[in-house]
Design a protein around this motif. Structure first.
Motif, PDB file in Angstrom:
ATOM      1  N   GLY A 136      -4.552 -11.302 -15.190  1.00 30.77           N
ATOM      2  CA  GLY A 136      -3.789 -11.290 -13.952  1.00 30.77           C
ATOM      3  C   GLY A 136      -4.586 -10.773 -12.773  1.00 30.77           C
ATOM      4  N   VAL A 137      -4.252 -11.245 -11.577  1.00 26.01           N
ATOM      5  CA  VAL A 137      -4.855 -10.744 -10.339  1.00 26.01           C
ATOM      6  C   VAL A 137      -3.755 -10.588  -9.295  1.00 26.01           C
ATOM      7  CG1 VAL A 137      -7.112 -11.807 -10.769  1.00 26.01           C
ATOM      8  CG2 VAL A 137      -5.402 -13.037  -9.419  1.00 26.01           C
ATOM      9  N   ILE A 138      -3.988  -9.672  -8.373  1.00 25.12           N
ATOM     10  CA  ILE A 138      -3.127  -9.567  -7.197  1.00 25.12           C
ATOM     11  C   ILE A 138      -3.983  -9.859  -5.981  1.00 25.12           C
ATOM     12  CG2 ILE A 138      -1.649  -8.076  -5.803  1.00 25.12           C
ATOM     13  CD1 ILE A 138      -0.851  -6.595  -8.277  1.00 25.12           C
ATOM     14  N   ASP A 139      -3.772 -11.033  -5.389  1.00 23.08           N
ATOM     15  CA  ASP A 139      -4.491 -11.444  -4.185  1.00 23.08           C
ATOM     16  C   ASP A 139      -3.687 -11.027  -2.969  1.00 23.08           C
ATOM     17  OD1 ASP A 139      -6.672 -12.666  -5.463  1.00 23.08           O
ATOM     18  OD2 ASP A 139      -5.508 -14.486  -5.812  1.00 23.08           O
ATOM     19  N   MET A 155       7.632  -1.616 -10.649  1.00 18.24           N
ATOM     20  CA  MET A 155       8.796  -1.191 -11.413  1.00 18.24           C
ATOM     21  C   MET A 155       8.408  -0.806 -12.840  1.00 18.24           C
ATOM     22  SD  MET A 155      11.702  -3.903 -10.109  1.00 18.24           S
ATOM     23  CE  MET A 155      13.026  -3.035 -10.932  1.00 18.24           C
ATOM     24  N   ASN A 156       7.331  -1.406 -13.355  1.00 20.05           N
ATOM     25  CA  ASN A 156       6.901  -1.161 -14.732  1.00 20.05           C
ATOM     26  C   ASN A 156       5.370  -1.039 -14.805  1.00 20.05           C
ATOM     27  OD1 ASN A 156       6.711  -3.787 -13.923  1.00 20.05           O
ATOM     28  ND2 ASN A 156       7.732  -4.675 -15.685  1.00 20.05           N
ATOM     29  N   PRO A 157       4.783  -0.001 -14.186  1.00 16.57           N
ATOM     30  CA  PRO A 157       3.318   0.109 -14.136  1.00 16.57           C
ATOM     31  C   PRO A 157       2.667   0.355 -15.495  1.00 16.57           C
ATOM     32  CG  PRO A 157       4.346   2.124 -13.330  1.00 16.57           C
ATOM     33  CD  PRO A 157       5.447   1.140 -13.532  1.00 16.57           C
ATOM     34  N   ARG A 158       3.453   0.752 -16.500  1.00 18.28           N
ATOM     35  CA  ARG A 158       2.864   1.027 -17.819  1.00 18.28           C
ATOM     36  C   ARG A 158       2.326  -0.238 -18.484  1.00 18.28           C
ATOM     37  NH1 ARG A 158       3.662   6.108 -19.483  1.00 18.28           N
ATOM     38  NH2 ARG A 158       5.262   7.356 -18.453  1.00 18.28           N
ATOM     39  N   LEU A 159       2.742  -1.403 -17.991  1.00 25.04           N
ATOM     40  CA  LEU A 159       2.177  -2.653 -18.504  1.00 25.04           C
ATOM     41  C   LEU A 159       0.676  -2.739 -18.238  1.00 25.04           C
ATOM     42  CD1 LEU A 159       4.858  -5.259 -17.369  1.00 25.04           C
ATOM     43  CD2 LEU A 159       4.279  -4.707 -19.729  1.00 25.04           C
ATOM     44  N   LEU A 160       0.239  -2.071 -17.168  1.00 28.30           N
ATOM     45  CA  LEU A 160      -1.146  -2.209 -16.713  1.00 28.30           C
ATOM     46  C   LEU A 160      -2.000  -1.080 -17.275  1.00 28.30           C
ATOM     47  CD1 LEU A 160      -0.268  -2.952 -12.983  1.00 28.30           C
ATOM     48  CD2 LEU A 160      -0.783  -4.609 -14.772  1.00 28.30           C
ATOM     49  N   ASP A 161      -2.757  -1.391 -18.331  1.00 28.70           N
ATOM     50  CA  ASP A 161      -3.623  -0.360 -18.905  1.00 28.70           C
ATOM     51  C   ASP A 161      -5.108  -0.708 -18.794  1.00 28.70           C
ATOM     52  OD1 ASP A 161      -3.513  -2.450 -20.626  1.00 28.70           O
ATOM     53  OD2 ASP A 161      -3.291  -1.269 -22.449  1.00 28.70           O
ATOM     54  N   ASP A 162      -5.410  -1.958 -18.483  1.00 25.36           N
ATOM     55  CA  ASP A 162      -6.804  -2.398 -18.350  1.00 25.36           C
ATOM     56  C   ASP A 162      -6.943  -3.032 -16.969  1.00 25.36           C
ATOM     57  OD1 ASP A 162      -9.352  -3.278 -18.612  1.00 25.36           O
ATOM     58  OD2 ASP A 162      -8.978  -4.693 -20.237  1.00 25.36           O
ATOM     59  N   VAL A 163      -7.312  -2.213 -15.967  1.00 31.16           N
ATOM     60  CA  VAL A 163      -7.281  -2.676 -14.577  1.00 31.16           C
ATOM     61  C   VAL A 163      -8.640  -2.506 -13.905  1.00 31.16           C
ATOM     62  CG1 VAL A 163      -4.830  -2.220 -14.262  1.00 31.16           C
ATOM     63  CG2 VAL A 163      -6.467  -0.405 -13.797  1.00 31.16           C
ATOM     64  N   SER A 164      -8.854  -3.320 -12.879  1.00 32.53           N
ATOM     65  CA  SER A 164     -10.048  -3.216 -12.030  1.00 32.53           C
ATOM     66  C   SER A 164      -9.593  -3.357 -10.589  1.00 32.53           C
ATOM     67  CB  SER A 164     -11.049  -4.322 -12.387  1.00 32.53           C
ATOM     68  OG  SER A 164     -12.168  -4.273 -11.530  1.00 32.53           O
ATOM     69  N   ASN A 188      -8.119 -11.799   3.846  1.00 33.48           N
ATOM     70  CA  ASN A 188      -7.918 -12.099   2.427  1.00 33.48           C
ATOM     71  C   ASN A 188      -8.849 -11.278   1.548  1.00 33.48           C
ATOM     72  OD1 ASN A 188      -5.986 -14.383   2.746  1.00 33.48           O
ATOM     73  ND2 ASN A 188      -7.719 -15.333   3.781  1.00 33.48           N
ATOM     74  N   PHE A 189      -8.309 -10.747   0.451  1.00 36.69           N
ATOM     75  CA  PHE A 189      -9.123 -10.030  -0.528  1.00 36.69           C
ATOM     76  C   PHE A 189      -8.338  -9.924  -1.831  1.00 36.69           C
ATOM     77  CE2 PHE A 189      -6.478  -6.875   1.449  1.00 36.69           C
ATOM     78  CZ  PHE A 189      -6.196  -5.928   0.475  1.00 36.69           C
ATOM     79  N   GLN A 190      -9.043  -9.609  -2.914  1.00 34.96           N
ATOM     80  CA  GLN A 190      -8.395  -9.393  -4.208  1.00 34.96           C
ATOM     81  C   GLN A 190      -8.183  -7.904  -4.404  1.00 34.96           C
ATOM     82  OE1 GLN A 190      -9.936  -9.927  -8.617  1.00 34.96           O
ATOM     83  NE2 GLN A 190      -9.384 -11.938  -7.799  1.00 34.96           N
ATOM     84  N   LEU A 191      -6.931  -7.484  -4.408  1.00 31.11           N
ATOM     85  CA  LEU A 191      -6.607  -6.063  -4.520  1.00 31.11           C
ATOM     86  C   LEU A 191      -6.940  -5.521  -5.900  1.00 31.11           C
ATOM     87  CD1 LEU A 191      -5.279  -3.518  -3.291  1.00 31.11           C
ATOM     88  CD2 LEU A 191      -3.095  -4.371  -4.151  1.00 31.11           C
ATOM     89  N   MET A 192      -6.591  -6.258  -6.937  1.00 33.26           N
ATOM     90  CA  MET A 192      -6.849  -5.780  -8.296  1.00 33.26           C
ATOM     91  C   MET A 192      -6.808  -6.933  -9.288  1.00 33.26           C
ATOM     92  SD  MET A 192      -3.198  -4.038  -9.398  1.00 33.26           S
ATOM     93  CE  MET A 192      -3.672  -3.858 -11.112  1.00 33.26           C
ATOM     94  N   SER A 193      -7.383  -6.697 -10.452  1.00 34.98           N
ATOM     95  CA  SER A 193      -7.258  -7.616 -11.583  1.00 34.98           C
ATOM     96  C   SER A 193      -6.870  -6.789 -12.798  1.00 34.98           C
ATOM     97  CB  SER A 193      -8.571  -8.368 -11.831  1.00 34.98           C
ATOM     98  OG  SER A 193      -9.610  -7.465 -12.159  1.00 34.98           O
TER      99      SER A 193
END
Length: 350
Positions: A136-139, A155-164, A188-193
């Motif tokens: 997944g990415v957040i653009d 609402m459910n940040p615990r889903l995200l355990d492997d982030v960049s 435009n930029f990529q906030l996270m993956s």
């Protein structure tokens, strides 16, 4: 500027996202685009790299260093012999926030975020999940005046355990509160993956019932494929395409599609069934006969099915943005979040 032997050798550091930068400049990153703009591409890479290491990779900073090409600017450069290189150092390079240029002003202040997830999965013949994970990415597209300070919560940040994260994100705040706090780049930029590999968290959006068989005699075979929705949270599956790489002995396909169109290329041996939008009330079916090369032995293995799809307004992981808050500026920006799920390497074995 630093001379770059890496360019002559054709070697680029893998952690530089040069594709997105070139897309910002030229609209697309293709061989033709690079050939037509080889001087600007070289100038960009010289600014992006310092002795082979990433230096300036933000497109809004690079646009101050190297002006984007226009027809008028190209004509002036041809006549005067000048280049697209800017005469002054970007304001962001002189501040503690090197990814954002100073003095940004907009009439309409807007911040949009796209949560894009790709699901990679392998399903066996019975429909059981053999392997599944989500990339997944957040653009972001942020056009805000001044120096806004944003916080994005889930609402459910615990889903995200492997982030960049993008360098603008304050990582300590994320570690302690699971909140993304950042002063954004302009544009435009990529906030996270992120990466979700726990199979119990990966929902499979469609199921496939299939039967592909080749007969020992008669140089023929049969195919019967049906696709239906599985875990789509009530959203519509769109752009649904089934691709089958047939064995070399398959000469032709005589099939009937209840929805969409199919095409079989006898040269590449690829069958493509373009279904389009999936109708849960009347499931699409592709059924018919296959003609095989006369005298050739029966194929040892059945071909796998590759599935391509898109689901709007759904993150298949269940990730949801809770709120976006802005500090440091007094105006009220327009904010929006969009979700989309796509198929990555989605394969069904037969």
């Amino acid at each position: 500027m630093t001379h770059l032997p890496h360019l002559q050798a054709g070697i680029l550091p893998e952690n530089i996202n040069q594709d997105s930068c070139l897309q910002d400049y030229f609209g697309e990153c293709s061989e033709t685009t690079i050939k037509d703009n080889v001087v600007i591409v070289y100038e960009l890479l010289e600014e992006m790299l310092d002795n082979g290491f990433p230096l300036a990779t933000e497109s809004n900073i690079l646009k101050e260093l190297i002006r984007p090409p226009t027809i008028l600017r190209s004509m002036v450069n041809t006549i005067t012999g000048s280049s697209n290189v800017g005469e002054t150092l970007p304001t962001g390079q002189l501040s503690t926030i090197p990814w954002r240029r100073a003095g940004v002003k907009y009439t309409n202040n807007e911040a949009y975020f796209d949560v894009v997830e790709e699901i990679d999965a392998i399903l066996d013949k019975s429909g059981t999940t053999v392997f599944a994970e989500i990339q997944g990415v957040i653009d972001a597209c942020v056009k805000l005046s001044g120096m806004p300070d944003l916080t994005l919560s889930f609402m459910n940040p615990r889903l995200l355990d492997d982030v960049s994260f993008h360098p603008c994100v304050r990582y300590k705040r994320w570690e302690s509160e699971r909140v993304i706090s950042f002063i954004p780049p302009d544009g435009n930029f990529q906030l996270m993956s992120y990466h979700i590999s726990a199979q119990n968290l990966v929902a499979i959006p469609v199921y496939v019932k299939q039967n592909i068989s080749f007969f020992e005699t008669g140089s023929s075979g049969r195919m019967d494929i049906t696709v239906g929705p599985k875990q789509t949270m009530g959203k519509t599956v769109e752009c649904l395409v089934v691709t089958v790489h047939m064995p070399k002995v398959v000469l032709s396909a005589n099939l009937n599609a209840t929805q969409g169109t199919y095409n079989y290329d006898p040269v590449t041996k690829i069958l493509v069934w373009d279904i389009g939008k999936l109708n849960p009330q009347k499931l699409p079916n592709l059924k018919g006969s296959l003609s095989l090369q006369s005298g050739a032995p029966k194929p040892e293995e059945n071909p796998s099915l590759n599935i391509d799809l898109k689901i709007q307004q759904l993150a298949i992981s269940g990730l949801k943005v809770n709120r976006l808050d802005m500090y440091g500026e007094k105006y009220k920006p327009f904010k929006g979040v969009k979700y989309v799920t796509k198929a990555g390497k989605f394969q069904v074995r037969t």
